[in-house]
Design a protein around this motif. Structure first.
Motif, PDB file in Angstrom:
ATOM      1  N   ASN A 261       0.830  -1.197   0.000  1.00 22.16           N
ATOM      2  CA  ASN A 261       0.000   0.000   0.000  1.00 22.16           C
ATOM      3  C   ASN A 261       0.868   1.252   0.000  1.00 22.16           C
ATOM      4  O   ASN A 261       0.892   2.008  -0.961  1.00 22.16           O
ATOM      5  N   GLU A 262       1.622   1.460   1.072  1.00 19.84           N
ATOM      6  CA  GLU A 262       2.500   2.622   1.133  1.00 19.84           C
ATOM      7  C   GLU A 262       3.564   2.402   2.196  1.00 19.84           C
ATOM      8  O   GLU A 262       3.469   1.478   3.003  1.00 19.84           O
ATOM      9  N   MET A 263       4.569   3.259   2.174  1.00 21.01           N
ATOM     10  CA  MET A 263       5.609   3.155   3.186  1.00 21.01           C
ATOM     11  C   MET A 263       5.738   4.470   3.932  1.00 21.01           C
ATOM     12  O   MET A 263       5.392   5.548   3.422  1.00 21.01           O
ATOM     13  N   ALA A 264       6.228   4.364   5.155  1.00 21.42           N
ATOM     14  CA  ALA A 264       6.466   5.539   5.990  1.00 21.42           C
ATOM     15  C   ALA A 264       7.892   5.456   6.519  1.00 21.42           C
ATOM     16  O   ALA A 264       8.210   4.532   7.273  1.00 21.42           O
ATOM     17  N   PRO A 265       8.757   6.383   6.119  1.00 16.49           N
ATOM     18  CA  PRO A 265      10.148   6.342   6.573  1.00 16.49           C
ATOM     19  C   PRO A 265      10.291   6.965   7.966  1.00 16.49           C
ATOM     20  O   PRO A 265      10.914   7.999   8.158  1.00 16.49           O
TER      21      PRO A 265
END
Length: 355
Positions: A261-265
């Motif tokens: 879905n998405e990534m969060a750094p």
């Protein structure tokens, strides 16, 4: 390795920075926050706080000079701000921000590593949107490529008629086809300066109105069966970015396997349970990583855990949770309890089957 009493700079003033500051103090470090004017709730937890615009180069230079290392607490810190910090002082590398801040580039990057995102199309005009809906079908989600979180900057497209009648935002967008999924989950890892990677257990995440409402452990058999494949991709992402610190990737569990879905750094809302529920929390391990310390054990220490966000005015009744001995309350100290705003969270640990 940072010496005792060294200073860690934190770009951003939200609740994630607040919890980072707590872990930094526990390890014997000072912290200085940096963010523009606003409800910077991490301020009271830092040893000092600089209030300045993201593009104030003089303020950034003075801030960096006072810090031994610098990190960030949310993914919308401008890339130019992060790059203004000397490269040998900032962790993770700002390239991680640059990758995650554009949803189109993020998906292409993950695909290049063998990951599978939802079907998507670049949208720069109404014609692009109609063509995307015709090709990928509806329902789907139109999202701005940059900014937006907790359901902001997103529009559900139920049919081609919706696409024809929608006034596009004045920003590049991306259209994502609908994913039939059975559950949502996240993979949270920490990577050291030397490249060692450790994972926390994945939770089943429940969203309401585009906002994470709760995370549950155990996550269930379907998620557990897909965790290894999701971790393989997450490891590739972390290694490709030469990442240092905590990194989060969110997935849909489907009958075809995990869909990215998405990534969060950064440290992540779905990992808040680790404060009480893991041998070492995501916040402590993030600070350990950026400080060059050995990573802590990420094992889960309770058989059943629930983390629930406290949204908006629900904070007024949050202390009622404390009548239950298994609950741990975290109030973020935000002054304004507006609708949809994360005001705190509560974690419940169940240590035995009787409750």
């Amino acid at each position: 390795m940072l010496a005792r009493g060294s200073t860690i700079g934190i770009l951003g003033g939200g609740q994630l920075g607040r919890m980072m500051a707590m872990s930094s103090a526990q390890l014997g470090y000072r912290t200085i926050g940096f963010a523009p004017e606003g409800d910077n709730v991490s301020g009271p937890l830092n040893d000092d706080f600089v209030t300045a615009a993201w593009d104030d180069t003089d303020a950034l230079a003075a801030f960096a000079a006072r810090c031994d290392v610098v990190t960030w607490e949310f993914e919308n810190v401008p890339v130019d701000t992060a790059r203004a910090i000397p490269h040998d002082k900032i962790f993770p590398d700002p390239h991680a921000l640059e990758t995650a801040q554009d949803r189109l580039n993020e998906k292409r990057f993950v695909e290049s590593l063998g990951g599978r995102p939802a079907a998507y199309a670049k949208v720069d005009s109404s014609h692009d949107l109609i063509a995307a809906v015709d090709r990928l079908g509806a329902p789907g989600i139109l999202k701005t490529r940059r900014d937006g979180y907790d359901g902001k900057g997103q529009w559900r497209i139920g049919s081609s008629r919706d696409a024809e009648g929608l006034r596009l935002p004045d920003a590049p967008c991306i259209y994502e086809g609908f994913v039939e999924f059975d559950a949502e989950f996240s993979v949270i890892l920490v990577r050291s300066r030397e490249g060692e990677i450790r994972f926390w257990d994945s939770t089943r995440n429940v969203h309401e109105g585009g906002i994470l409402a709760a995370s549950h452990y155990p996550a269930g058999n379907q998620i557990t069966a897909q965790t290894d494949a999701a971790r393989t991709l997450a490891r590739k992402v972390a290694d490709a970015l030469k990442y240092v610190g905590v990194l989060t990737l969110e997935f849909f569990a489907t009958h075809e396997g995990p869909i990215f879905n998405e990534m969060a750094p950064r440290v992540h809302n779905s990992g808040h349970w680790t404060i009480e529920g893991a041998a070492t929390s995501q916040f402590e391990n993030h600070i350990r990583a950026v400080a060059g310390l050995p990573l802590g054990d990420t094992r889960t220490i309770a058989p059943s855990i629930e983390m629930r966000n406290i949204i908006g005015s629900d904070i007024d009744d949050a202390y009622s949770f404390l009548s239950g001995s298994a609950y741990h309350l975290h109030d973020y100290g935000k002054a304004e309890a507006s609708e949809g705003r994360k005001m705190g969270h509560v974690t419940r640990l169940q240590h035995n089957t009787r409750g």
